[in-house]
Design a protein around this motif. Structure first.
Motif, PDB file in Angstrom:
ATOM      1  N   LYS B  26       1.112  -1.535   0.327  1.00  0.00           N
ATOM      2  CA  LYS B  26      -0.005  -0.264  -0.535  1.00  0.00           C
ATOM      3  C   LYS B  26       0.965   1.322  -0.073  1.00  0.00           C
ATOM      4  O   LYS B  26       2.149   1.091   0.221  1.00  0.00           O
ATOM      5  N   ALA B  27       0.548   2.769  -0.398  1.00  0.00           N
ATOM      6  CA  ALA B  27       0.919   3.729  -0.487  1.00  0.00           C
ATOM      7  C   ALA B  27       1.563   4.610   1.320  1.00  0.00           C
ATOM      8  O   ALA B  27      -0.011   4.020   1.867  1.00  0.00           O
ATOM      9  N   LEU B  28       2.280   4.719   1.077  1.00  0.00           N
ATOM     10  CA  LEU B  28       2.726   4.399   2.754  1.00  0.00           C
ATOM     11  C   LEU B  28       2.946   6.792   2.909  1.00  0.00           C
ATOM     12  O   LEU B  28       3.673   7.180   2.079  1.00  0.00           O
ATOM     13  N   TYR B  29       2.758   6.820   4.174  1.00  0.00           N
ATOM     14  CA  TYR B  29       3.110   8.094   4.670  1.00  0.00           C
ATOM     15  C   TYR B  29       3.561   8.257   5.696  1.00  0.00           C
ATOM     16  O   TYR B  29       4.686   9.255   5.939  1.00  0.00           O
ATOM     17  N   SER B  30       4.109   6.961   5.853  1.00  0.00           N
ATOM     18  CA  SER B  30       5.133   7.161   6.939  1.00  0.00           C
ATOM     19  C   SER B  30       5.706   5.693   6.967  1.00  0.00           C
ATOM     20  O   SER B  30       4.897   4.905   7.235  1.00  0.00           O
ATOM     21  N   VAL B  31       6.919   5.493   7.636  1.00  0.00           N
ATOM     22  CA  VAL B  31       7.624   4.188   8.093  1.00  0.00           C
ATOM     23  C   VAL B  31       8.863   4.494   9.313  1.00  0.00           C
ATOM     24  O   VAL B  31       8.983   5.290   9.610  1.00  0.00           O
ATOM     25  N   HIS B  32       8.225   3.012  10.632  1.00  0.00           N
ATOM     26  CA  HIS B  32       9.081   3.192  11.541  1.00  0.00           C
ATOM     27  C   HIS B  32       9.452   1.690  11.448  1.00  0.00           C
ATOM     28  O   HIS B  32       9.389   0.688  10.728  1.00  0.00           O
ATOM     29  N   TRP B  33      10.995   2.647  12.538  1.00  0.00           N
ATOM     30  CA  TRP B  33      11.851   1.580  13.219  1.00  0.00           C
ATOM     31  C   TRP B  33      11.572   1.166  13.928  1.00  0.00           C
ATOM     32  O   TRP B  33      12.244   2.165  14.667  1.00  0.00           O
ATOM     33  N   TYR B  34      11.749  -0.306  14.699  1.00  0.00           N
ATOM     34  CA  TYR B  34      11.445  -0.456  15.636  1.00  0.00           C
ATOM     35  C   TYR B  34      12.059  -2.128  16.197  1.00  0.00           C
ATOM     36  O   TYR B  34      12.201  -2.334  15.325  1.00  0.00           O
ATOM     37  N   ARG B  35      13.328  -1.761  17.159  1.00  0.00           N
ATOM     38  CA  ARG B  35      13.400  -2.905  18.036  1.00  0.00           C
ATOM     39  C   ARG B  35      12.915  -3.610  19.221  1.00  0.00           C
ATOM     40  O   ARG B  35      13.246  -2.697  20.034  1.00  0.00           O
ATOM     41  N   GLN B  36      13.494  -4.696  19.095  1.00  0.00           N
ATOM     42  CA  GLN B  36      12.520  -5.520  20.438  1.00  0.00           C
ATOM     43  C   GLN B  36      13.230  -7.145  20.317  1.00  0.00           C
ATOM     44  O   GLN B  36      13.638  -7.708  20.437  1.00  0.00           O
ATOM     45  N   LYS B  37      13.315  -6.905  22.355  1.00  0.00           N
ATOM     46  CA  LYS B  37      14.580  -7.373  22.368  1.00  0.00           C
ATOM     47  C   LYS B  37      13.620  -9.168  23.026  1.00  0.00           C
ATOM     48  O   LYS B  37      12.937  -8.343  23.573  1.00  0.00           O
ATOM     49  N   HIS B  38      14.279  -9.981  23.207  1.00  0.00           N
ATOM     50  CA  HIS B  38      12.819 -11.147  23.685  1.00  0.00           C
ATOM     51  C   HIS B  38      12.265 -10.406  25.061  1.00  0.00           C
ATOM     52  O   HIS B  38      13.539 -10.117  26.551  1.00  0.00           O
TER      53      HIS B  38
END
Lengths: 114, 108
Positions: B26-38
């Motif tokens: 889909k067309a995007l307005y924003s992209v976020h990036w996150y990191r998750q540790k166990h």
């Protein structure tokens, strides 16, 4: 600055019982999110509030899940009745506003349905 | 509607670089990036907005190709602390979806 608070941290219930989760967002954050994260998967957005109004609840199973954010501050998510497949971590997040703002997550509530 | 990430998993030695890709239908307005540790909650890394604006940490870089509806996260000179699962999140109108996730393991 205090982070996002959630309670309880852990909950074990039997299927068909009901359960409620509570979330208090960071002070001043207008947007509040509830996510369901099943083990090994990414968080799935259940509902997004902007102040006390619902922005998106398209992935909320409305026959058993409900959520409210009275007064635009803290929020509760309820499941009634619970099913085995509801076992997951329920994450609450908040952001200053919607869209272009980072989300801050609470520690989550781990729900086990037996 | 859930964005697809690649690779699914990667193992690096300390000091090596990695690229994680995120692709949406889909067309995007924003992209976020996150990191998750166990066993922990996701932590914010970066936001990229339509039009080129970026907000995030100095040591992390990313790109956002609006036409292709893709984003890439660049991790350089990886450290042990970079280990975790990386998720992109895409904003489309009022809806937000996290990606399928990329497990990153950095070994000494």
């Amino acid at each position: 600055e205090a982070g996002v608070a959630q309670s309880p941290r852990y909950k074990i219930i039997e299927k068909r019982q009901s359960v409620a989760f509570w979330c208090n967002p960071i002070s001043g954050h207008a947007t509040l999110y509830w996510y369901q994260q099943i083990l090994g998967q990414g968080p799935k957005l259940l509902i997004q509030f902007q102040n006390n109004g619902v922005v998106d609840d398209s992935q909320l199973p409305k026959d058993r899940f409900s959520a409210e954010r009275l007064k635009g501050v803290d929020s509760t998510l309820k499941i009634q009745p619970a099913k085995l497949e509801d076992s997951a971590v329920y994450l609450c997040a908040s952001s200053r506003n919607s869209g272009a703002y980072e989300q801050y997550f609470g520690p989550g509530t781990r729900l086990t349905v037996t | 509607q859930q964005p697809v990430q690649s690779p699914q998993a990667v193992i690096l030695r300390e000091g090596e670089d990695a690229v994680i890709n995120c692709s949406s239908s889909k067309a995007l307005y924003s992209v976020h990036w996150y990191r998750q540790k166990h066993g922990e909650a996701p932590i914010f890394l970066m936001i990229l907005l339509k039009g080129g604006e970026q907000k995030g940490h100095d040591k992390i870089s990313a790109s956002f190709n609006e036409k292709k509806q893709q984003s890439s996260l660049y991790l350089t000179a990886s450290q042990l602390s970079y280990s975790g699962t990386y998720f992109c999140g895409t904003g489309t109108g009022n809806q937000f979806y996290f990606g399928t996730g990329t497990s990153l393991t950095v070994i000494p």
